[in-house]
Structure formats: structure tokens, C-alpha cells
Design a protein around this motif. Structure first.
Motif, short mmCIF file in Angstrom:
data_model
loop_
_atom_site.label_atom_id
_atom_site.label_comp_id
_atom_site.label_asym_id
_atom_site.label_seq_id
_atom_site.Cartn_x
_atom_site.Cartn_y
_atom_site.Cartn_z
N GLU A 191 0.93 -1.24 -0.03
CA GLU A 191 -0.05 0.14 0.01
C GLU A 191 0.86 1.35 0.13
O GLU A 191 0.37 2.24 -0.46
CB GLU A 191 -0.80 0.05 1.34
N THR A 192 1.89 1.24 0.70
CA THR A 192 2.81 2.43 0.73
C THR A 192 4.19 2.09 0.15
O THR A 192 4.70 1.25 0.41
CB THR A 192 2.96 2.74 1.99
N HIS A 234 11.21 10.97 -2.24
CA HIS A 234 10.41 11.33 -0.96
C HIS A 234 11.47 12.17 0.08
O HIS A 234 10.64 12.42 0.98
CB HIS A 234 9.54 10.38 -0.54
N ARG A 237 -0.74 11.58 10.67
CA ARG A 237 -1.93 11.10 10.25
C ARG A 237 -3.19 12.26 10.30
O ARG A 237 -3.97 12.52 9.55
CB ARG A 237 -2.46 9.86 10.97
N ARG A 281 5.73 7.45 5.70
CA ARG A 281 4.97 7.50 4.46
C ARG A 281 3.69 6.85 4.57
O ARG A 281 2.62 7.33 4.26
CB ARG A 281 5.64 6.63 3.33
N ARG A 282 3.50 5.77 5.54
CA ARG A 282 2.46 5.14 5.62
C ARG A 282 1.49 6.00 6.54
O ARG A 282 0.13 6.29 6.25
CB ARG A 282 2.55 3.84 6.35
N ASN A 326 4.22 12.94 2.71
CA ASN A 326 4.63 13.26 1.21
C ASN A 326 6.37 13.27 1.09
O ASN A 326 7.06 12.89 0.07
CB ASN A 326 4.13 14.61 0.38
#
Length: 417
Positions: free
Chosen positions: A91-92, A98, A340, A385-386, A390
Motif C-alpha cells: 500500500e505504501t 521523497h 495522520r 509515508r504510511r 509526502n
């Protein structure tokens, strides 16, 4: 529990069903003692609150297990069975682009080691260029500069911060002339230039009959605007105000736009906490608050309280309104929840700073042989990142980029086009 069933605890409709469910328990009064017996056997909660379908499934699984296998329509491990599948369903992802590489610089011609940050140094202009070159070759396209200023140039007003012939403008010019595609970020704050070691000017205010030394907000913002203009004139691509003064994003944006620097981005330190993880950084730049009577001993009156999360949203909303282009959270790993939180409430890019204390902890543990450096670094960066970042400011940027290229066989040429 099935309401209305003859047995209030297991749902058995009669003594025969009760005996089938519990075997020997049928020898004792079944309505009264089912609860006690199930509790004794450790099955009360797990059995009583099951639906009929769940009980049938559990019974079937028990029968299947006795045959040596489980009847499981869902097996998450099927998506983990090979590297190819794991890569496909990941997913990540983390890539060199980055990463933002922080570089410490000073005006001297030698490289100075930082004891509390193994393998990090305070660089001369020439060695800084070597670091930029190596990082760029591995795909790191963004660097941020942090200056160690000669004590003779420091003052409470920090006027050296906007000297057009100062250390940072010189460094910006050198990088942009030799590596025009590298994006140069600069720190906008007074602490490296302050004789007081604070991110703002120290001044006295009178409250009632009491005189108190405080960090002046509006006067500091004026200096920050001058600093940002100085860096923009030297060629900075991104200015990053780290001071946490109120209103400084709007003031800097206005100052830049009025002078024609509309293309210069602002990465705001939106949620910079009054953290204990900054120690090695302050050692490197000699930028800790001074121990002078009357001068605030810490930065808690302007950096955020580590116990606050909703306050980060307030700062985020203000920075968005004032014209920030990116929002930063600092420190990193202890504040994944804040990353988050901001990610879920903004459309702007989110940046995180893996600070000096985080770097020092990983280095210390790996030097003792307690942790694997590469694995721990890559896991920590992936976690940022998860969580929603960014971009990541990290002292591991150069090494991490190399590990990524070598591990995933990324073509380095693609970064240098």
C-alpha cells in the motif's frame, strides 16, 4: 445469550440439547448452573455471545482441525507468500525523491564531526557541495541548509540572518550554480544567529508592576521576513519557517510576493513540538537557549505542548489560510498520530522531520549491535509515508536513497534526466 430460550446462558432448548453442548454439566441443574460451569471452563463469554452461525462455524472448524486442516475462505497470508506478491499488494512505497537531506554548514574550511550524531558533520562550503553531489546521484533532489554561525556574529536581533553576503546566501548560490536542478530549502528562524539561543528576539514586557523577559512575536516576524527575502534573493526554492511565531507565514508570503518572489515556496513548521529530541541538533549548531537570569530557559512559550493534538489542527488551518504550500510535523516517530491527523484534514503536502534525537537513537543502538541500521532506518521512513507524509527530512537521506536504489534496482539515470 438467546432471549426467551429455556437456558438463559447457553441457549439450549432442553436438557438433551444442554447435555449435548456441555456433556457432564447436564448432571447439575442446567438453568441455574450453566453460567457458573461455563465460567469455570473459560467459555462463558466466547460461547454465550455467539450467534447461531458463529457457533456452527466454530464447531465446523473444530471438526476440520481434527482432520488436520482449517476451512478458511479468507487467508491473508496468501498475499504475503512471495516478494513479487508483497510488492504487488504493498500500500505504501518509499522512493529517493521523497527524501530531503539536511546539511549542517559553517564558514570554516574544515569538516567538523558531531559527537552526538555519528557520521554527521558540520560541512565547509566545498564539502557541502560534495554531499549534495553524492545525494543527488542517488536520487535525492531536495536539500535543506542549517548554519553554524560564528559567535561573534550573533546578537539578540539576529541581524546576521539577512546578511546578503552571509553563510547561507553564499551556500545557496554555490549549490544553484553547480546543481541547478537541486531544490534548495532554507531554515527561517533566528536561533542559529541569536545570542540568546531562541527562535525569536528576547525583550521585556510589563504586566502590572512586574517586568518579564519574553520571546517577542511581532518584532521577530519582521526579522523573519527579512531573512526569507535574503534567501529568496540568493536563489532559495523553499523557505521553511521553523520559529512557531504567530502570523509569520502570512507576513512572509506577503513580503515575498511584494518583491516578486511568488515562485518561492513556503514549507511551514506547522506542528513543531517542544520536544526533548532536539538535543544533538542544538549541539551541532550551538543553538540551545542560554542560561542567563531572566531569559526563558526553554522554548515552551512558542513551540507546541507534546500533549496537544487538536492544537495542531488550529495551526494547520492558520497556515493554510496564510499561504503555506507545505505543512511540516516535527519530530517524526513520536508524532505519527499528528502526521495522520493533519494528512486527513488538509489537501496540502505533508512533510515530516526525523530529528537529530531519532537519528542518534538509531545510530547508538546499531553501533552496539542491538539493531540492524539499514532495516530500522528503512522501516522508520516507510512508517512516515504510511502515516501520510509526502516528504521526509532525514539525516539518513543519502544512505537511504542508496539502499533503495540498490535494493529495488532503480535506474539512477532516471533521476538525473
Amino acid at each position: 445469550m438467546w432471549i426467551g430460550s429455556p437456558c438463559w446462558f447457553c441457549g439450549a432448548s432442553d436438557k438433551g440439547a444442554h447435555k449435548k453442548l456441555h456433556g457432564s454439566t447436564a448432571k447439575i441443574p442446567w438453568k441455574v448452573d450453566c453460567n457458573r460451569n461455563l465460567k469455570r471452563r473459560g467459555k462463558y463469554r466466547s460461547w454465550v455471545y455467539m450467534t447461531l452461525d458463529q457457533r456452527e462455524t466454530k464447531t465446523k472448524q473444530k471438526e476440520d482441525f481434527s482432520k488436520g486442516s482449517l476451512s478458511l475462505p479468507q487467508r491473508p497470508r496468501r498475499n504475503r507468500k512471495s516478494d513479487a506478491i508483497r510488492s504487488l499488494t504493498r500500500e505504501t512505497i518509499l522512493l529517493p525523491q521523497h527524501l530531503v537531506y539536511p546539511i549542517f554548514i559553517h564558514a570554516d574550511s574544515y569538516v567538523k564531526p558531531i559527537p552526538s550524531m555519528p557520521d554527521c558533520q558540520v560541512h565547509s562550503i566545498s564539502s557541502m557541495l560534495e554531499q549534495v553531489d553524492m545525494a543527488y546521484r542517488w536520487g535525492v533532489q531536495n536539500v535543506i541548509l542549517f548554519p553554524k554561525i560564528d559567535v561573534k556574529l550573533k546578537s539578540n536581533t539576529a541581524s546576521e540572518c539577512y546578511n546578503p553576503n552571509g553563510l547561507v546566501p553564499q551556500a545557496i548560490s554555490e549549490i544553484k550554480s553547480k546543481f541547478p536542478k537541486v531544490m534548495v530549502w532554507t531554515d527561517i528562524a533566528l536561533d542559529p544567529y541569536s545570542s540568546m539561543g531562541h527562535d525569536g528576539m528576547v525583550g521585556d514586557i510589563v504586566q502590572g508592576k512586574q517586568k518579564q523577559s519574553v520571546i517577542l512575536n511581532d518584532e521577530t516576524v519582521q526579522q523573519l521576513c527579512r531573512q526569507a527575502l535574503c534567501h529568496a534573493a540568493a536563489g532559495a526554492d523553499v523557505v521553511a519557517p521553523s520559529d512557531m511565531m504567530d502570523g509569520r507565514i502570512g507576513a512572509i508570503r506577503m513580503a515575498l510576493d511584494e518583491k516578486g518572489y511568488t515562485y518561492v515556496s513556503i514549507c511551514s513548521y506547522t506542528a513543531k513540538y517542544a520536544s526533548s529530541f532536539y538535543g544533538p541538533f542544538r549541539d551541532a549548531l550551538d543553538s540551545a537557549p542560554v542560561d542567563i537570569p531572566g531569559v526563558p530557559k526553554d522554548k515552551k512559550t512558542y513551540q507546541m505542548d507534546p500533549g496537544n493534538a487538536l492544537e495542531a489542527l488550529r495551526e494547520m488551518e492558520l497556515d493554510e489560510h496564510e499561504g503555506a504550500d507545505m505543512l511540516m510535523v516535527k519530530p517524526g516517530l513520536p508524532y505519527l498520530d499528528i502526521i495522520r491527523l493533519i494528512r486527513e484534514n488538509t489537501t496540502l503536502p505533508v512533510v515530516v522531520y526525523q530529528v537529530s534525537g531519532e537519528y542518534a537513537m538509531i545510530k547508538a543502538a546499531t553501533q552496539q549491535g542491538w539493531l540492524d541500521e539499514k532495516q530500522c532506518v528503512m522501516e522508520s521512513l516507510l512508517c512516515f509515508r504510511r502515516a501520510g507524509a509526502n516528504a521526509i527530512l532525514t539525516y539518513f537521506a543519502k544512505d537511504a536513497a542508496q539502499w533503495l536504489v540498490e535494493q529495488d534496482d532503480i535506474a539512477r539515470k532516471s533521476f538525473l534526466q
